[in-house]
Each structure stands twice: as C-alpha cells, then as structure tokens.
Design a protein around this motif. Structure first.
Motif, mmCIF file in Angstrom:
data_model
loop_
_atom_site.group_PDB
_atom_site.id
_atom_site.type_symbol
_atom_site.label_atom_id
_atom_site.label_comp_id
_atom_site.label_asym_id
_atom_site.label_seq_id
_atom_site.Cartn_x
_atom_site.Cartn_y
_atom_site.Cartn_z
ATOM 1 N N THR A 14 0.663 -1.132 -0.004
ATOM 2 C CA THR A 14 0.016 -0.055 -0.063
ATOM 3 C C THR A 14 0.764 1.273 0.059
ATOM 4 O OG1 THR A 14 -1.650 -1.318 1.301
ATOM 5 C CG2 THR A 14 -1.948 1.169 1.175
ATOM 6 N N TYR A 15 0.719 2.227 -1.076
ATOM 7 C CA TYR A 15 1.507 3.174 -1.263
ATOM 8 C C TYR A 15 0.735 4.507 -1.276
ATOM 9 C CZ TYR A 15 4.972 -0.163 -2.280
ATOM 10 O OH TYR A 15 5.886 -1.553 -2.028
ATOM 11 N N LEU A 16 1.362 5.742 -0.923
ATOM 12 C CA LEU A 16 0.843 6.950 -0.629
ATOM 13 C C LEU A 16 1.524 7.700 -1.507
ATOM 14 C CD1 LEU A 16 -1.670 8.521 0.371
ATOM 15 C CD2 LEU A 16 -0.082 8.899 2.389
ATOM 16 N N PHE A 17 1.018 8.510 -2.368
ATOM 17 C CA PHE A 17 1.573 9.340 -3.530
ATOM 18 C C PHE A 17 1.334 10.715 -2.812
ATOM 19 C CE2 PHE A 17 1.794 5.656 -5.741
ATOM 20 C CZ PHE A 17 2.529 5.717 -6.861
ATOM 21 N N VAL A 18 2.003 11.826 -2.815
ATOM 22 C CA VAL A 18 1.801 13.088 -2.263
ATOM 23 C C VAL A 18 2.705 14.177 -3.135
ATOM 24 C CG1 VAL A 18 1.069 12.450 0.062
ATOM 25 C CG2 VAL A 18 3.424 13.046 -0.351
ATOM 26 N N LYS A 19 2.167 15.370 -3.182
ATOM 27 C CA LYS A 19 2.836 16.148 -4.313
ATOM 28 C C LYS A 19 4.039 16.726 -3.671
ATOM 29 C CE LYS A 19 -0.696 18.939 -6.560
ATOM 30 N NZ LYS A 19 -1.367 20.046 -6.586
ATOM 31 N N THR A 20 4.082 17.019 -2.388
ATOM 32 C CA THR A 20 5.397 17.608 -1.618
ATOM 33 C C THR A 20 5.662 16.604 -0.713
ATOM 34 O OG1 THR A 20 4.452 19.571 -2.022
ATOM 35 C CG2 THR A 20 6.230 19.664 -0.385
ATOM 36 N N ARG A 21 7.065 16.399 -0.621
ATOM 37 C CA ARG A 21 7.524 15.444 0.270
ATOM 38 C C ARG A 21 7.076 15.828 1.943
ATOM 39 N NH1 ARG A 21 13.929 13.789 0.603
ATOM 40 N NH2 ARG A 21 13.774 12.414 2.654
ATOM 41 N N ASP A 22 6.720 14.886 2.612
ATOM 42 C CA ASP A 22 6.334 15.120 3.914
ATOM 43 C C ASP A 22 5.258 16.011 4.323
ATOM 44 O OD1 ASP A 22 8.522 13.005 4.806
ATOM 45 O OD2 ASP A 22 9.909 14.853 5.079
ATOM 46 N N ASP A 23 4.597 16.343 3.208
ATOM 47 C CA ASP A 23 3.089 17.155 3.339
ATOM 48 C C ASP A 23 1.906 16.353 3.326
ATOM 49 O OD1 ASP A 23 1.328 18.874 3.462
ATOM 50 O OD2 ASP A 23 1.761 19.900 1.650
ATOM 51 N N PHE A 24 1.572 15.874 4.537
ATOM 52 C CA PHE A 24 0.235 14.949 4.569
ATOM 53 C C PHE A 24 -0.977 15.692 5.038
ATOM 54 C CE2 PHE A 24 4.221 12.817 5.708
ATOM 55 C CZ PHE A 24 4.098 11.758 4.644
ATOM 56 N N SER A 25 -0.666 16.997 4.781
ATOM 57 C CA SER A 25 -1.933 17.880 5.239
ATOM 58 C C SER A 25 -3.401 17.632 4.481
ATOM 59 C CB SER A 25 -1.715 19.457 5.039
ATOM 60 O OG SER A 25 -1.333 19.926 3.603
ATOM 61 N N SER A 26 -3.098 17.060 2.997
ATOM 62 C CA SER A 26 -4.500 16.743 2.222
ATOM 63 C C SER A 26 -4.814 15.331 2.621
ATOM 64 C CB SER A 26 -3.967 16.871 0.889
ATOM 65 O OG SER A 26 -2.855 15.935 0.499
ATOM 66 N N ILE A 27 -4.219 14.793 3.313
ATOM 67 C CA ILE A 27 -4.662 13.261 3.730
ATOM 68 C C ILE A 27 -5.550 13.316 4.739
ATOM 69 C CG2 ILE A 27 -3.905 10.854 4.233
ATOM 70 C CD1 ILE A 27 -2.756 12.290 1.727
ATOM 71 N N PRO A 28 -7.086 12.429 4.800
ATOM 72 C CA PRO A 28 -7.840 12.730 5.736
ATOM 73 C C PRO A 28 -7.203 11.796 6.908
ATOM 74 C CG PRO A 28 -8.780 11.933 3.635
ATOM 75 C CD PRO A 28 -7.338 12.060 3.462
ATOM 76 N N ASP A 29 -7.552 12.190 8.147
ATOM 77 C CA ASP A 29 -6.981 11.772 9.397
ATOM 78 C C ASP A 29 -7.351 10.106 9.557
ATOM 79 O OD1 ASP A 29 -6.064 14.169 10.490
ATOM 80 O OD2 ASP A 29 -8.004 14.611 11.366
ATOM 81 N N GLY A 30 -8.518 9.776 9.283
ATOM 82 C CA GLY A 30 -8.644 8.469 9.294
ATOM 83 C C GLY A 30 -7.828 7.504 8.116
ATOM 84 N N ASN A 65 -3.576 16.348 -8.367
ATOM 85 C CA ASN A 65 -3.984 17.867 -8.624
ATOM 86 C C ASN A 65 -5.348 18.021 -7.922
ATOM 87 O OD1 ASN A 65 -1.939 18.705 -10.389
ATOM 88 N ND2 ASN A 65 -2.724 17.551 -12.100
ATOM 89 N N GLU A 66 -6.312 16.970 -7.757
ATOM 90 C CA GLU A 66 -7.601 17.240 -7.433
ATOM 91 C C GLU A 66 -7.769 17.169 -5.717
ATOM 92 O OE1 GLU A 66 -10.400 15.026 -9.563
ATOM 93 O OE2 GLU A 66 -9.994 16.180 -11.485
ATOM 94 N N GLN A 67 -7.013 15.971 -5.384
ATOM 95 C CA GLN A 67 -7.115 15.692 -4.036
ATOM 96 C C GLN A 67 -5.860 16.027 -3.185
ATOM 97 O OE1 GLN A 67 -9.702 11.572 -4.433
ATOM 98 N NE2 GLN A 67 -7.859 11.574 -3.720
ATOM 99 N N GLY A 68 -4.958 16.026 -3.950
ATOM 100 C CA GLY A 68 -3.523 16.329 -3.128
ATOM 101 C C GLY A 68 -2.813 15.083 -2.812
ATOM 102 N N PHE A 69 -3.393 13.909 -3.092
ATOM 103 C CA PHE A 69 -2.763 12.719 -2.840
ATOM 104 C C PHE A 69 -3.216 11.501 -3.802
ATOM 105 C CE2 PHE A 69 -6.569 12.461 -0.150
ATOM 106 C CZ PHE A 69 -6.870 11.050 -0.294
ATOM 107 N N TYR A 70 -2.649 10.198 -4.043
ATOM 108 C CA TYR A 70 -3.154 9.003 -4.549
ATOM 109 C C TYR A 70 -2.818 7.853 -3.564
ATOM 110 C CZ TYR A 70 -3.669 5.324 -7.944
ATOM 111 O OH TYR A 70 -3.965 4.239 -8.590
#
Length: 97
Positions: A14-30, A65-70
């Motif tokens: 399970t992998y998480l792609f984010v736009k900016t390294r170490d920026d998880f602000s767009s990821i839902p808490d759950g 682009n739309e959610q800030g993560f994949y």
C-alpha cells in the motif's frame, strides 16, 4: 510534476503518493491512522514517466491535482480454489465430466 511515494508500515503493498515530500495535510485523518507512519520510498518526476508499474499514470496525476494525494492499494489476491471450482462447475454443466 514531482511527487513523493511512501509505503505503509501496516498494510503490505500500500503506497501513498503526495505532491510535496512530508506534506500530509491533504490526507484525511482516518486514512493516516489506517496507513500508519509513512515510510519514504522514492521521489519521482511524473512528467518524465510514460507509465507506472502498478498504477495508472493519468489517474495518479489527476488525483494529485484534485485531492493532493493518490492511494495505491495492493492488487486483489487470486483465489485459485474458487477459479478451479468455477471451471469444474462449467465442465460439469457441459457434461464433460
């Protein structure tokens, strides 16, 4: 488009792609609670890629682009017993057995 890819210490493949390294602000808490503490795997430039190994490149870019993560989940496990039983049932119905 640069992005950082992190793996989950709790969920295999399970992998998480984010736009900016170490920026998880767009990821839902759950999702972050379920994912666990992200472990950096790599940084990649999606603009130079034609395809990704286990994810659709266009979908990854769109979600970033739309959610800030994949979120990339593992492929479903094959159920070989179920497939075998289905094949045997099909042969039985055709009178081959």
């Amino acid at each position: 488009m640069l992005c950082a890819i992190y793996k989950s210490p709790r969920k295999a493949q399970t992998y998480l792609f984010v736009k900016t390294r170490d920026d998880f602000s767009s990821i839902p808490d759950g999702l972050m609670k379920t994912f666990g503490t992200p472990v950096l795997v790599t940084l990649i430039n999606l603009a130079t890629k034609e395809k990704l190994a286990m994810a659709d490149l266009d979908k990854v870019k769109k979600n970033l682009n739309e959610q800030g993560f994949y979120l990339q989940l593992p492929p479903p496990q094959e159920d070989l017993l179920k497939e075998h039983k289905a094949a045997m049932n099909a042969k039985n119905e055709q009178g081959e057995l």
